[in-house]
Write a protein that holds these residues in place. Structure first.
Motif, PDB file in Angstrom:
ATOM      1  N   PHE A  89      61.985 -40.203 -47.869  1.00  0.00           N
ATOM      2  CA  PHE A  89      60.641 -40.274 -48.435  1.00  0.00           C
ATOM      3  C   PHE A  89      59.978 -41.645 -48.298  1.00  0.00           C
ATOM      4  O   PHE A  89      58.798 -41.798 -48.622  1.00  0.00           O
ATOM      5  CB  PHE A  89      60.666 -39.910 -49.926  1.00  0.00           C
ATOM      6  CG  PHE A  89      61.207 -38.534 -50.202  1.00  0.00           C
ATOM      7  CD1 PHE A  89      60.809 -37.445 -49.433  1.00  0.00           C
ATOM      8  CD2 PHE A  89      62.108 -38.318 -51.223  1.00  0.00           C
ATOM      9  CE1 PHE A  89      61.295 -36.174 -49.687  1.00  0.00           C
ATOM     10  CE2 PHE A  89      62.611 -37.055 -51.490  1.00  0.00           C
ATOM     11  CZ  PHE A  89      62.203 -35.977 -50.716  1.00  0.00           C
ATOM     12  N   ALA A  90      60.706 -42.654 -47.841  1.00  0.00           N
ATOM     13  CA  ALA A  90      60.184 -44.026 -47.817  1.00  0.00           C
ATOM     14  C   ALA A  90      59.060 -44.168 -46.796  1.00  0.00           C
ATOM     15  O   ALA A  90      59.117 -43.614 -45.692  1.00  0.00           O
ATOM     16  CB  ALA A  90      61.306 -45.002 -47.493  1.00  0.00           C
ATOM     17  N   LEU A  91      57.990 -44.913 -47.195  1.00  0.00           N
ATOM     18  CA  LEU A  91      56.875 -45.216 -46.305  1.00  0.00           C
ATOM     19  C   LEU A  91      56.821 -46.725 -46.070  1.00  0.00           C
ATOM     20  O   LEU A  91      57.046 -47.510 -47.001  1.00  0.00           O
ATOM     21  CB  LEU A  91      55.553 -44.730 -46.903  1.00  0.00           C
ATOM     22  CG  LEU A  91      55.392 -43.211 -47.033  1.00  0.00           C
ATOM     23  CD1 LEU A  91      54.086 -42.871 -47.734  1.00  0.00           C
ATOM     24  CD2 LEU A  91      55.450 -42.544 -45.662  1.00  0.00           C
ATOM     25  N   PRO A  92      56.482 -47.144 -44.830  1.00  0.00           N
ATOM     26  CA  PRO A  92      56.583 -48.567 -44.476  1.00  0.00           C
ATOM     27  C   PRO A  92      55.376 -49.428 -44.831  1.00  0.00           C
ATOM     28  O   PRO A  92      55.035 -50.347 -44.087  1.00  0.00           O
ATOM     29  CB  PRO A  92      56.771 -48.511 -42.957  1.00  0.00           C
ATOM     30  CG  PRO A  92      56.025 -47.297 -42.546  1.00  0.00           C
ATOM     31  CD  PRO A  92      56.205 -46.315 -43.654  1.00  0.00           C
ATOM     32  N   GLY A  93      54.686 -49.170 -45.920  1.00  0.00           N
ATOM     33  CA  GLY A  93      53.605 -50.061 -46.317  1.00  0.00           C
ATOM     34  C   GLY A  93      52.303 -49.366 -46.633  1.00  0.00           C
ATOM     35  O   GLY A  93      52.183 -48.134 -46.607  1.00  0.00           O
ATOM     36  N   ALA A  94      51.269 -50.200 -46.921  1.00  0.00           N
ATOM     37  CA  ALA A  94      49.973 -49.692 -47.358  1.00  0.00           C
ATOM     38  C   ALA A  94      49.276 -48.873 -46.275  1.00  0.00           C
ATOM     39  O   ALA A  94      48.604 -47.882 -46.574  1.00  0.00           O
ATOM     40  CB  ALA A  94      49.083 -50.858 -47.786  1.00  0.00           C
ATOM     41  N   ALA A  95      49.420 -49.289 -45.017  1.00  0.00           N
ATOM     42  CA  ALA A  95      48.761 -48.549 -43.924  1.00  0.00           C
ATOM     43  C   ALA A  95      49.277 -47.122 -43.859  1.00  0.00           C
ATOM     44  O   ALA A  95      48.498 -46.174 -43.664  1.00  0.00           O
ATOM     45  CB  ALA A  95      48.991 -49.261 -42.596  1.00  0.00           C
TER      46      ALA A  95
ATOM     47  N   VAL B 141      48.029 -38.244 -38.060  1.00  0.00           N
ATOM     48  CA  VAL B 141      49.461 -37.932 -37.991  1.00  0.00           C
ATOM     49  C   VAL B 141      50.086 -38.569 -36.753  1.00  0.00           C
ATOM     50  O   VAL B 141      51.192 -39.121 -36.809  1.00  0.00           O
ATOM     51  CB  VAL B 141      49.668 -36.402 -37.993  1.00  0.00           C
ATOM     52  CG1 VAL B 141      51.093 -36.045 -37.573  1.00  0.00           C
ATOM     53  CG2 VAL B 141      49.372 -35.838 -39.375  1.00  0.00           C
ATOM     54  N   GLN B 142      49.366 -38.513 -35.627  1.00  0.00           N
ATOM     55  CA  GLN B 142      49.912 -39.127 -34.423  1.00  0.00           C
ATOM     56  C   GLN B 142      50.007 -40.646 -34.572  1.00  0.00           C
ATOM     57  O   GLN B 142      50.970 -41.260 -34.102  1.00  0.00           O
ATOM     58  CB  GLN B 142      49.061 -38.766 -33.207  1.00  0.00           C
ATOM     59  CG  GLN B 142      49.681 -39.234 -31.893  1.00  0.00           C
ATOM     60  CD  GLN B 142      49.257 -38.396 -30.718  1.00  0.00           C
ATOM     61  OE1 GLN B 142      48.106 -38.431 -30.350  1.00  0.00           O
ATOM     62  NE2 GLN B 142      50.182 -37.663 -30.110  1.00  0.00           N
ATOM     63  N   TYR B 143      49.047 -41.234 -35.255  1.00  0.00           N
ATOM     64  CA  TYR B 143      49.129 -42.677 -35.523  1.00  0.00           C
ATOM     65  C   TYR B 143      50.336 -42.987 -36.404  1.00  0.00           C
ATOM     66  O   TYR B 143      51.066 -43.973 -36.162  1.00  0.00           O
ATOM     67  CB  TYR B 143      47.845 -43.150 -36.206  1.00  0.00           C
ATOM     68  CG  TYR B 143      47.936 -44.564 -36.748  1.00  0.00           C
ATOM     69  CD1 TYR B 143      48.016 -45.656 -35.891  1.00  0.00           C
ATOM     70  CD2 TYR B 143      47.962 -44.790 -38.128  1.00  0.00           C
ATOM     71  CE1 TYR B 143      48.118 -46.949 -36.391  1.00  0.00           C
ATOM     72  CE2 TYR B 143      48.053 -46.073 -38.632  1.00  0.00           C
ATOM     73  CZ  TYR B 143      48.138 -47.153 -37.766  1.00  0.00           C
ATOM     74  OH  TYR B 143      48.241 -48.430 -38.272  1.00  0.00           O
ATOM     75  N   ALA B 144      50.575 -42.148 -37.427  1.00  0.00           N
ATOM     76  CA  ALA B 144      51.724 -42.373 -38.305  1.00  0.00           C
ATOM     77  C   ALA B 144      53.037 -42.253 -37.537  1.00  0.00           C
ATOM     78  O   ALA B 144      53.973 -43.027 -37.765  1.00  0.00           O
ATOM     79  CB  ALA B 144      51.693 -41.376 -39.464  1.00  0.00           C
TER      80      ALA B 144
ATOM     81  N   ALA C 185      59.107 -40.780 -39.405  1.00  0.00           N
ATOM     82  CA  ALA C 185      59.729 -39.538 -38.944  1.00  0.00           C
ATOM     83  C   ALA C 185      58.858 -38.340 -39.303  1.00  0.00           C
ATOM     84  O   ALA C 185      58.160 -38.338 -40.325  1.00  0.00           O
ATOM     85  CB  ALA C 185      61.118 -39.385 -39.562  1.00  0.00           C
ATOM     86  N   ALA C 186      58.930 -37.301 -38.471  1.00  0.00           N
ATOM     87  CA  ALA C 186      58.098 -36.114 -38.673  1.00  0.00           C
ATOM     88  C   ALA C 186      58.293 -35.464 -40.045  1.00  0.00           C
ATOM     89  O   ALA C 186      57.308 -35.125 -40.710  1.00  0.00           O
ATOM     90  CB  ALA C 186      58.365 -35.098 -37.563  1.00  0.00           C
ATOM     91  N   PRO C 187      59.537 -35.258 -40.539  1.00  0.00           N
ATOM     92  CA  PRO C 187      59.685 -34.642 -41.866  1.00  0.00           C
ATOM     93  C   PRO C 187      59.074 -35.485 -42.982  1.00  0.00           C
ATOM     94  O   PRO C 187      58.541 -34.939 -43.955  1.00  0.00           O
ATOM     95  CB  PRO C 187      61.208 -34.520 -42.030  1.00  0.00           C
ATOM     96  CG  PRO C 187      61.739 -34.486 -40.630  1.00  0.00           C
ATOM     97  CD  PRO C 187      60.845 -35.423 -39.873  1.00  0.00           C
TER      98      PRO C 187
END
Length: 298
Positions: free
Chosen positions: A207-213, A30-33, A40-42
């Protein structure tokens, strides 16, 4: 060693330590994310707990547990406390090192032990109070809130500790009528829509995530969250809440080690003294409780 883990109290302690180890990995992810990927935290909490729910559903579908409940309001209260704790915890991890956040979360056992005595009517023995006090002292030695390095962001884990303590007390109270499987299911199922609502607030991240990682990181975090929550519910179903709390301190060395390996967050030398107090108090309490259980059997 076999005799040491033959009682319900020792089983509960082992499950608590296992849950803490898994949560330490989750915290690192979570800290890496948050710090490394800028999520963002939410958004993190929504995907983390949605993934945990998806991993849990197939296992629950084949289990023989009874998921019927007449305490839906209690489930909602428990989950509401957990949601607040999760959001504040992730917010804290986005701004302070893991070892500092974990040392602040050490306040949770104080809230749980006091609540166990006042709300659950559990008998809190002097050794349990002493063990919790030593754990809190260890956390204070590690944190050093009087130093210039103290930041207001560190108050987020403190608030999370109070809310999680309330959730833990609800978990313990509900184990009288609810199975660990039901507690896990309702927690994850209700967390998901509540976290979704928070993620949709303006500026909350969506809800968007910035990629596969990011997808991989939160998928693994979700799987371990599901396993850790189940281990936690089983622990509370096995032993008293007040007894279990010092063993929650043992997660500190796990978090510190992973923080050093993943981020280079090397704590000051006082951390080692604090860790010795925390772990030593937990092992001392286990030895006393086991000795007392063996005398009762004889």
């Amino acid at each position: 060693m076999t005799r040491m883990f033959s009682s319900p109290t020792a089983t509960g302690a082992a499950l608590m330590i296992l849950a803490g180890a898994m949560f330490a990995v989750v915290n690192t992810l979570v800290q890496y994310a948050a710090m490394g990927l800028g999520i963002a935290a939410p958004t993190i909490t929504f995907w983390q707990y949605l993934t945990a729910l998806l991993f849990t559903l197939p296992w629950l579908a084949v289990s023989r547990a009874d998921f019927r409940t007449r305490r839906f309001g209690a489930h909602l209260l428990r989950v509401g406390l957990a949601v607040g704790g999760v959001q504040l915890w992730v917010l804290g991890l986005a701004h302070v090192p893991i070892w500092q956040a974990i040392s602040l979360i050490m306040l949770s056992p104080f809230f749980v032990t006091a609540g166990a005595a006042l709300l659950l009517g559990e008998r809190v023995t002097s050794p349990r109070w002493i063990a919790v006090a030593l754990g809190i002292l260890g956390g204070a030695v590690i944190l050093q809130p009087w130093s210039d390095a103290f930041t207001p962001w560190a108050l987020a884990p403190v608030a999370a500790a109070a809310l999680w303590a309330g959730s833990s007390l609800m978990t313990k109270r509900m184990t009288a009528t609810e199975s660990p499987e039901a507690l896990t299911l309702y927690l994850l199922a209700l967390l998901t829509p509540l976290n979704a609502g928070l993620a949709l607030f303006p500026g909350a991240g969506g809800f968007a995530l910035p990629g596969a990682a990011a997808i991989t990181t939160l998928a693994v975090a979700g799987l371990l969250t599901a396993l850790a929550q189940y281990a936690l519910a089983r622990a509370y179903a096995t032993a008293d809440a007040a007894f279990l709390q010092p063993f929650d301190h043992v997660k500190l060395p796990f978090n510190v080690g992973l923080g050093i390996l993943a981020f280079g967050f090397v704590p000051p030398g006082s951390m080692w003294l604090g860790s010795a107090l925390i772990v030593g108090a937990s092992l001392w309490l286990l030895a006393r409780e086991e000795h007392g259980a063996n005398l009762a059997v004889k």
